[in-house]
Write a protein that holds these residues in place. Sequence first.
Motif, PDB file in Angstrom:
ATOM      1  N   VAL A 149       0.718  -1.299   0.115  1.00 20.01           N
ATOM      2  CA  VAL A 149      -0.277   0.321  -0.113  1.00 20.01           C
ATOM      3  C   VAL A 149       0.844   1.377  -0.053  1.00 20.01           C
ATOM      4  CG1 VAL A 149      -1.529   1.378   0.849  1.00 20.01           C
ATOM      5  CG2 VAL A 149      -1.889  -1.085   1.573  1.00 20.01           C
ATOM      6  N   ASP A 150       1.141   1.848  -0.951  1.00 14.70           N
ATOM      7  CA  ASP A 150       1.396   3.183  -1.852  1.00 14.70           C
ATOM      8  C   ASP A 150       0.779   3.514  -0.126  1.00 14.70           C
ATOM      9  OD1 ASP A 150       3.600   5.520  -1.758  1.00 14.70           O
ATOM     10  OD2 ASP A 150       2.132   6.050  -3.393  1.00 14.70           O
ATOM     11  N   LEU A 151      -0.952   4.341  -0.779  1.00 14.79           N
ATOM     12  CA  LEU A 151      -1.488   5.823   0.132  1.00 14.79           C
ATOM     13  C   LEU A 151      -2.650   5.380   0.247  1.00 14.79           C
ATOM     14  CD1 LEU A 151      -1.341   8.519  -0.168  1.00 14.79           C
ATOM     15  CD2 LEU A 151      -3.435   7.945  -2.241  1.00 14.79           C
ATOM     16  N   LEU A 152      -2.608   5.203   2.037  1.00 19.01           N
ATOM     17  CA  LEU A 152      -4.090   5.070   2.274  1.00 19.01           C
ATOM     18  C   LEU A 152      -4.692   6.424   2.432  1.00 19.01           C
ATOM     19  CD1 LEU A 152      -5.800   2.813   3.874  1.00 19.01           C
ATOM     20  CD2 LEU A 152      -4.998   3.735   6.000  1.00 19.01           C
ATOM     21  N   MET A 153      -6.009   6.409   1.675  1.00 20.84           N
ATOM     22  CA  MET A 153      -6.864   7.774   2.474  1.00 20.84           C
ATOM     23  C   MET A 153      -8.104   7.542   2.388  1.00 20.84           C
ATOM     24  SD  MET A 153      -7.738   8.532  -2.280  1.00 20.84           S
ATOM     25  CE  MET A 153      -6.145   7.450  -2.618  1.00 20.84           C
ATOM     26  N   SER A 154      -8.470   8.507   2.752  1.00 22.90           N
ATOM     27  CA  SER A 154     -10.171   8.333   3.239  1.00 22.90           C
ATOM     28  C   SER A 154     -10.413   9.532   2.275  1.00 22.90           C
ATOM     29  CB  SER A 154     -10.600   8.853   4.437  1.00 22.90           C
ATOM     30  OG  SER A 154     -11.981   8.652   4.688  1.00 22.90           O
ATOM     31  N   GLN A 175      -7.482   6.482  13.262  1.00 22.94           N
ATOM     32  CA  GLN A 175      -6.856   5.015  13.864  1.00 22.94           C
ATOM     33  C   GLN A 175      -7.157   3.416  13.107  1.00 22.94           C
ATOM     34  OE1 GLN A 175      -7.127   5.258  17.570  1.00 22.94           O
ATOM     35  NE2 GLN A 175      -8.866   3.312  16.853  1.00 22.94           N
ATOM     36  N   ALA A 176      -7.353   4.340  11.325  1.00 20.04           N
ATOM     37  CA  ALA A 176      -6.990   2.948  10.468  1.00 20.04           C
ATOM     38  C   ALA A 176      -5.243   3.150  10.644  1.00 20.04           C
ATOM     39  CB  ALA A 176      -7.861   4.147   8.877  1.00 20.04           C
ATOM     40  N   VAL A 177      -5.002   4.432  10.278  1.00 18.04           N
ATOM     41  CA  VAL A 177      -3.705   5.137   9.885  1.00 18.04           C
ATOM     42  C   VAL A 177      -2.568   4.228  11.381  1.00 18.04           C
ATOM     43  CG1 VAL A 177      -1.543   6.914  10.323  1.00 18.04           C
ATOM     44  CG2 VAL A 177      -3.815   7.111   9.854  1.00 18.04           C
ATOM     45  N   SER A 178      -3.358   3.642  12.148  1.00 25.24           N
ATOM     46  CA  SER A 178      -2.651   3.573  13.226  1.00 25.24           C
ATOM     47  C   SER A 178      -2.053   1.867  13.397  1.00 25.24           C
ATOM     48  CB  SER A 178      -2.801   3.409  15.017  1.00 25.24           C
ATOM     49  OG  SER A 178      -4.489   2.759  14.835  1.00 25.24           O
ATOM     50  N   THR A 179      -2.885   1.178  12.482  1.00 26.80           N
ATOM     51  CA  THR A 179      -3.048  -0.469  11.576  1.00 26.80           C
ATOM     52  C   THR A 179      -2.530  -0.594  10.233  1.00 26.80           C
ATOM     53  OG1 THR A 179      -5.095  -0.295  11.063  1.00 26.80           O
ATOM     54  CG2 THR A 179      -5.457  -0.218  13.699  1.00 26.80           C
ATOM     55  N   VAL A 180      -2.469   0.136   9.848  1.00 24.00           N
ATOM     56  CA  VAL A 180      -2.333   0.398   8.475  1.00 24.00           C
ATOM     57  C   VAL A 180      -1.254  -0.059   7.406  1.00 24.00           C
ATOM     58  CG1 VAL A 180      -3.110   0.331   5.822  1.00 24.00           C
ATOM     59  CG2 VAL A 180      -4.777   0.840   7.988  1.00 24.00           C
ATOM     60  N   THR A 181       0.251  -0.064   7.395  1.00 26.32           N
ATOM     61  CA  THR A 181       1.381   0.205   6.890  1.00 26.32           C
ATOM     62  C   THR A 181       1.403   0.844   5.419  1.00 26.32           C
ATOM     63  OG1 THR A 181       1.998  -1.704   8.252  1.00 26.32           O
ATOM     64  CG2 THR A 181       3.241  -0.643   6.705  1.00 26.32           C
ATOM     65  N   ALA A 182       1.311   2.017   5.506  1.00 30.00           N
ATOM     66  CA  ALA A 182       1.635   2.366   3.774  1.00 30.00           C
ATOM     67  C   ALA A 182       1.961   3.462   3.850  1.00 30.00           C
ATOM     68  CB  ALA A 182       0.240   2.991   3.720  1.00 30.00           C
ATOM     69  N   GLN A 183       3.017   3.857   2.824  1.00 29.95           N
ATOM     70  CA  GLN A 183       3.734   4.696   3.230  1.00 29.95           C
ATOM     71  C   GLN A 183       3.591   6.035   2.742  1.00 29.95           C
ATOM     72  OE1 GLN A 183       6.832   3.992   2.092  1.00 29.95           O
ATOM     73  NE2 GLN A 183       6.474   2.154   2.313  1.00 29.95           N
ATOM     74  N   ARG A 184       2.063   6.586   2.807  1.00 29.77           N
ATOM     75  CA  ARG A 184       1.325   7.920   2.715  1.00 29.77           C
ATOM     76  C   ARG A 184       0.158   7.921   3.292  1.00 29.77           C
ATOM     77  NH1 ARG A 184       1.745  10.320  -2.861  1.00 29.77           N
ATOM     78  NH2 ARG A 184       1.485   8.746  -3.413  1.00 29.77           N
ATOM     79  N   PHE A 185      -0.739   8.658   3.559  1.00 29.38           N
ATOM     80  CA  PHE A 185      -1.786   8.917   4.274  1.00 29.38           C
ATOM     81  C   PHE A 185      -2.209  10.052   3.370  1.00 29.38           C
ATOM     82  CE2 PHE A 185       1.032   6.628   6.893  1.00 29.38           C
ATOM     83  CZ  PHE A 185      -0.121   5.317   7.139  1.00 29.38           C
ATOM     84  N   SER A 186      -3.613  10.263   2.978  1.00 30.89           N
ATOM     85  CA  SER A 186      -4.433  11.049   2.823  1.00 30.89           C
ATOM     86  C   SER A 186      -6.152  11.312   2.688  1.00 30.89           C
ATOM     87  CB  SER A 186      -4.472  11.398   1.122  1.00 30.89           C
ATOM     88  OG  SER A 186      -5.257  12.580  -0.008  1.00 30.89           O
ATOM     89  N   LEU A 187      -6.494  12.408   3.005  1.00 33.93           N
ATOM     90  CA  LEU A 187      -7.854  12.737   3.818  1.00 33.93           C
ATOM     91  C   LEU A 187      -8.737  13.669   3.038  1.00 33.93           C
ATOM     92  CD1 LEU A 187     -10.084  11.991   5.565  1.00 33.93           C
ATOM     93  CD2 LEU A 187      -9.232  13.250   7.691  1.00 33.93           C
TER      94      LEU A 187
END
Length: 347
Positions: A149-154, A175-187
């Motif tokens: 997973v490069d980007l976890l988004m919502s 909460q999702a960010v704390s449980t998912v291994t991803a390179q980046r996050f976006s909301l």
Amino acid sequence: MTDFEAPLRLHLDRDALVANWRALDACSGAARAGAAVKANAYGLGAREVVTRLRDAGCRDFFVAHWREAEAIADLLPPHSISVLNGIAPSDIAAARALGATPVLNTPEQLSHWRNAGGGRCHVMFDSGINRLGLAPQHLADGVLDGMDVDLLMSHLASADTDVAQNRAQLHAFIQAVSTVTAQRFSLCNSAGIMLGDDYHFDLTRPGISLYGGIARAGMEKWIKPVVRISARLLQVRDLPAGAMVGYNATYACPEETRVGTISIGYADGYMRAFSSKGRAWTDGLALPVIGRVSMDLVTLNLNASPDLREGDWVDIEYDLVAAAALTELSQYELLTNLGSRFERSWS
């Protein structure tokens, strides 16, 4: 192509587009701003928008469909393009050849991608909009185990207003960010950027405000309009008091009226909601729309500028905030409905 002159023009301001992206990027704090260029860049022209934002420094572009990704693939490195609406098994071979990154929204899409060999992907988490995305239980069930997973988004549902849902979605995403291994996050979308640093994470995804839309009150101080519309007068006539104008005779001239017909209508995205409400302008003089907007034509009261003649051009009033209030259409509709018959020119 022929040399026919289009009677309808969409004037697009390159400097305003770039200035809007840079302002949104600056407001994103430590995060980088990408760009939503789905729906043909909200009606402005995806290839032209992508080229200009790419040259300004934007590196992440979001479309909805794979054919939209294909239409801009020669302009960008493949990893710069993300496809929001996920993937079907029939898409996978062509998607891998194209190289754009799928945004996987369901356990089934994750399974299809994994079974086809896996690799870099983005994932949508549903933090409360209840539209697309994995639920918290899916994460708890380990559906992302082994995924690259490069980007976890919502996506925020109500960022344009100050409601409790914004903070609730933020907490769910944290909460999702704390449980998912991803390179980046976006909301954040355009409005979400204005909610503050807590919402920014690594990447923001502005859309409407790139193109001059005011996603939250206050942005009008620095978001610049990108779109201006002009149309050619096809005919000018003088009508007596009491003459009816347009379909179903919804307008009767209250006095002797000089009337001009211009080449624009709801087939071009100038919707019927503008009937007897919209305006055009020439030299600072207002020319009210009279009667119903039809498919290809609009009639104007030219009494304020009686010297206008067939072949002259007028500007269509199209301030997005004012037009949205006038018609009860959203700013998004006002842009994305702009049709293919406009001659689009960038300056």
